[in-house]
Design an enzyme around this catalytic site. Sequence first.
Site, PDB file in Angstrom:
ATOM      1  N   ARG A  43      32.669 -47.198  74.973  1.00  0.00           N
ATOM      2  CA  ARG A  43      33.197 -45.876  74.110  1.00  0.00           C
ATOM      3  C   ARG A  43      34.591 -45.776  74.397  1.00  0.00           C
ATOM      4  O   ARG A  43      34.918 -45.781  75.668  1.00  0.00           O
ATOM      5  CB  ARG A  43      32.212 -44.531  74.332  1.00  0.00           C
ATOM      6  CG  ARG A  43      30.841 -44.815  73.729  1.00  0.00           C
ATOM      7  CD  ARG A  43      31.008 -44.580  72.126  1.00  0.00           C
ATOM      8  NE  ARG A  43      29.634 -44.804  71.598  1.00  0.00           N
ATOM      9  CZ  ARG A  43      29.047 -45.829  71.139  1.00  0.00           C
ATOM     10  NH1 ARG A  43      29.720 -47.143  71.288  1.00  0.00           N
ATOM     11  NH2 ARG A  43      27.954 -45.828  70.414  1.00  0.00           N
ATOM     12  N   GLU A  68      39.225 -42.709  67.724  1.00  0.00           N
ATOM     13  CA  GLU A  68      38.937 -43.734  66.573  1.00  0.00           C
ATOM     14  C   GLU A  68      38.963 -42.928  65.189  1.00  0.00           C
ATOM     15  O   GLU A  68      38.506 -41.880  64.972  1.00  0.00           O
ATOM     16  CB  GLU A  68      37.619 -44.423  66.694  1.00  0.00           C
ATOM     17  CG  GLU A  68      37.571 -45.482  67.842  1.00  0.00           C
ATOM     18  CD  GLU A  68      36.050 -46.355  67.742  1.00  0.00           C
ATOM     19  OE1 GLU A  68      35.465 -46.317  66.748  1.00  0.00           O
ATOM     20  OE2 GLU A  68      36.096 -46.855  68.636  1.00  0.00           O
ATOM     21  N   HIS A  86      36.195 -51.950  66.281  1.00  0.00           N
ATOM     22  CA  HIS A  86      34.660 -51.579  66.930  1.00  0.00           C
ATOM     23  C   HIS A  86      33.564 -52.332  66.293  1.00  0.00           C
ATOM     24  O   HIS A  86      32.648 -51.893  65.501  1.00  0.00           O
ATOM     25  CB  HIS A  86      34.654 -49.987  66.616  1.00  0.00           C
ATOM     26  CG  HIS A  86      33.478 -49.509  67.117  1.00  0.00           C
ATOM     27  ND1 HIS A  86      33.573 -48.236  67.492  1.00  0.00           N
ATOM     28  CD2 HIS A  86      32.131 -49.812  67.749  1.00  0.00           C
ATOM     29  CE1 HIS A  86      32.407 -47.789  68.360  1.00  0.00           C
ATOM     30  NE2 HIS A  86      31.677 -48.867  68.220  1.00  0.00           N
TER      31      HIS A  86
END
Length: 325
Positions: free
Chosen positions: A239, A268, A285
């Site tokens: 993460r 993000e 991602h």
Amino acid sequence: MVKPKVLATHRLFDPARRILEENCDAEYWEKPERPPREEVLRRLKDKEALICLLTEKVNDELLQAAPKLKITANVAVGFDNIDVAACTKRGVIATNTPGVLDETTADFAWTLLMAVARRLGEGDALARSGNWKGWDLDQLVGTDVWGKTLGIVGFGRIGKAMARRASGFRMKVIYTDAVRAAAEAEQELRAEYRDMHALLAESDFISIHTPLLPETRGLFDAAKFERMKRTAFLVNTSRGPVVEEAALVTALESEKIAGAALDVFEKEPAIHPGLNRRNVVLAPHIASASLETRTKMACMAAENVIAAFEGRRPANILNPEVLKG
């Protein structure tokens, strides 16, 4: 018989749609861009289930807008976008999709590791530029992976999958985790436990595989980068907020570490502009983004929803206490 109403904030893959449509009245957000928050809240007013991605925040605001909601099914293993306590308070089941993406994510972490070690991004750009003059002895020389030390932060399913792959490169594997692995697992994977300080000091490559928790947010800060080797590389497929990007940029600019390869980011989809560097590999991602795996994830989320509507315990429930009584 009236079918339960489901909202999916993505169009999903056909196998998952078939699972839903056999049992539910399913509605999908079909556009390529993410649905506006107000649109999600509006559509949820009469829905009994939500299938969502990490981009949707399931919090008090959303739950209040969805009085009929019985389950929220996250199409991801991480669930930091879901306020599980708020769901539990309102009697809403929360689920995720663990297990099916472990090997795919480990594959991609290795892709990033190899790419940053061997300067693949720079090489690709040069080959496409039209400016390549041909082979040269010291052109884009990188770093060997074979025989080096791999430090794994977070030794769960994905961390262990990383360790298995490392054996093919004859790497020394060390790891750190809040809970030490069983001796049998350490022996099988030829992995040695270290505390964080020792791991940082010894590793040539550090791969992060920890969930985002209060205690892991900002885990990699300036102090951590100070302890790493100047020749070491950081890889993150866990993460984004586990790494303080400003501190990472400072470490790269001051050459405290050799490089980084990142699939996830602190805020993000924004990426710190200082990460646009030759010794940083960036990916949007996509660690679990194989067709096979993402399809399995969507199907798992759909199956969690069906289980809830049939009065069964969803296989991946995050708050089983809502089923008590």
